[in-house]
Design an enzyme around this catalytic site. Structure first.
Site, PDB file in Angstrom:
ATOM      1  N   SER B  10       0.883  -1.198  -0.234  1.00  0.00           N
ATOM      2  CA  SER B  10      -0.104   0.025  -0.149  1.00  0.00           C
ATOM      3  C   SER B  10       0.830   1.283   0.467  1.00  0.00           C
ATOM      4  CB  SER B  10      -0.446  -0.232   1.220  1.00  0.00           C
ATOM      5  OG  SER B  10      -2.030  -1.160   0.983  1.00  0.00           O
ATOM      6  N   ARG B  32       0.930   8.051   5.773  1.00  0.00           N
ATOM      7  CA  ARG B  32       0.161   7.316   6.725  1.00  0.00           C
ATOM      8  C   ARG B  32      -1.592   7.948   6.316  1.00  0.00           C
ATOM      9  NH1 ARG B  32      -0.041   2.907   9.297  1.00  0.00           N
ATOM     10  NH2 ARG B  32       2.767   2.778   8.874  1.00  0.00           N
ATOM     11  N   HIS B  35      -2.225   6.802   4.055  1.00  0.00           N
ATOM     12  CA  HIS B  35      -2.838   5.427   3.370  1.00  0.00           C
ATOM     13  C   HIS B  35      -4.585   4.936   4.571  1.00  0.00           C
ATOM     14  CE1 HIS B  35      -2.296   0.981   6.124  1.00  0.00           C
ATOM     15  NE2 HIS B  35      -1.986   1.117   4.523  1.00  0.00           N
TER      16      HIS B  35
END
Lengths: 209, 209
Positions: B10, B32, B35
């Site tokens: 990812s 992040r 994500h």
């Protein structure tokens, strides 16, 4: 402004800025997801199977168990509304027996938590905001006649397996509410559950509709 | 693929699709957040005060308390990483004394929870993913020399007071990490905390950087 007025005004802004005309039965759900994310792309991304809303509202009114894939989704569900409607919500992913099973079978805890849900709940709504592997497991068990959730709320977020896992649920024929594409999350999952609960409550707040 | 491989892949996809070159110190945080949301607009929306990262990493390494505005944000923070770094996280919004104070003073529980944070924590990082009123209260107490959080992570989501409350924190001169605009959420708040924790851990997963 008190929190109720803020929520009301927020929904008015969403209503004004929505560029798509949405059917009245799905509108409260899409609007609440946008309220949770400030992301209007959900107005185009969300998929509802033909009887998803009717099924959800009927089952909630009979008292239903929501099984979430994460504690974060569980913690976002309105517990007061749940209780008022004689519903409940559980999450198995941190359970000791799930951890033991995952280690023993060398599979993810998310998959084991779906197996536990299938064992423990003949009548439940599955709520997946994080783990595509949970959706894949639900679809597999449904196909093999091992698990028949009343409804699947499938909104995991991410870049790997996520899009496919959602499309597999749509193709399965199960009643479902899906955020197509990569977007979603535990917050989105909780907001969909809350929107459904609020639709079932006696509530004179018309702007929530 | 196991969860670790999925996360790695990812992050590789995010890296490939990122259209903006980000400074190396803020990049792990922005990645992040993307994500967590699958929303690349955070690459453009996030603001870091000049010493935000340095302050955050230094304080985490000394052991710090994160105070979140919601239990949902709290539940999204990686408890194992917290423990490993001798840090902890608390949320006061559901505390009985906060509810009593809110009723008595006719203010929101979010505001009372900030007051409790100021009383109980001389050294803390405030994490706000939901309540703009919490940010407004932090800024007010900072201005009046009543509260000096080490850092403010300010990422509430919404349509009313949200943008202004974030800009007020930026203008205050406090060290802060802010998602400018309407977007954010408890999930975003937790992901920022987790990114900072991972940056402090001895960890050979280079793709997390």
């Amino acid at each position: 402004m008190n929190p109720n007025d803020i929520e009301k005004h927020s929904f008015e802004i969403i209503e004004q800025e929505l560029e798509i005309e949405l059917p009245s039965d799905i509108k409260p759900i899409v609007k609440r997801v946008i309220h949770t994310t400030a992301d209007f792309s959900y107005a185009e991304n969300m998929y509802f199977s033909p009887d998803a809303i009717k099924t959800a509202l009927g089952e909630i009114k009979s008292g239903v168990t929501f099984v979430t894939d994460t504690n974060m989704a569980l913690s976002g569900i309105n517990k007061k509304a749940l209780k008022e409607l004689n519903c409940n919500a559980v999450c198995y992913v941190s359970d000791e027996d799930v951890a033991v099973m995952a280690k023993k079978e060398n599979i993810t805890r998310a998959v084991c938590a779906v197996k536990k849900a299938a064992m423990n709940n003949k009548r439940c709504i599955m709520v997946v905001g994080n783990a595509p592997t949970a959706l894949i497991q639900i679809e597999k068990m449904y196909r093999e006649n091992e698990f028949k959730p009343l409804l699947v709320i499938g909104v995991p977020v991410g870049f790997v397996n996520v899009v496919d896992s959602k499309e597999a649920i749509i193709d399965s024929g199960m009643e479902c509410i899906i955020a197509r594409g990569r977007k979603g999350g535990s917050n989105v999952a909780a907001s969909i559950v809350n929107a459904l609960l609020y639709m079932c409550q006696d509530d004179n707040r018309e702007w929530r509709r």
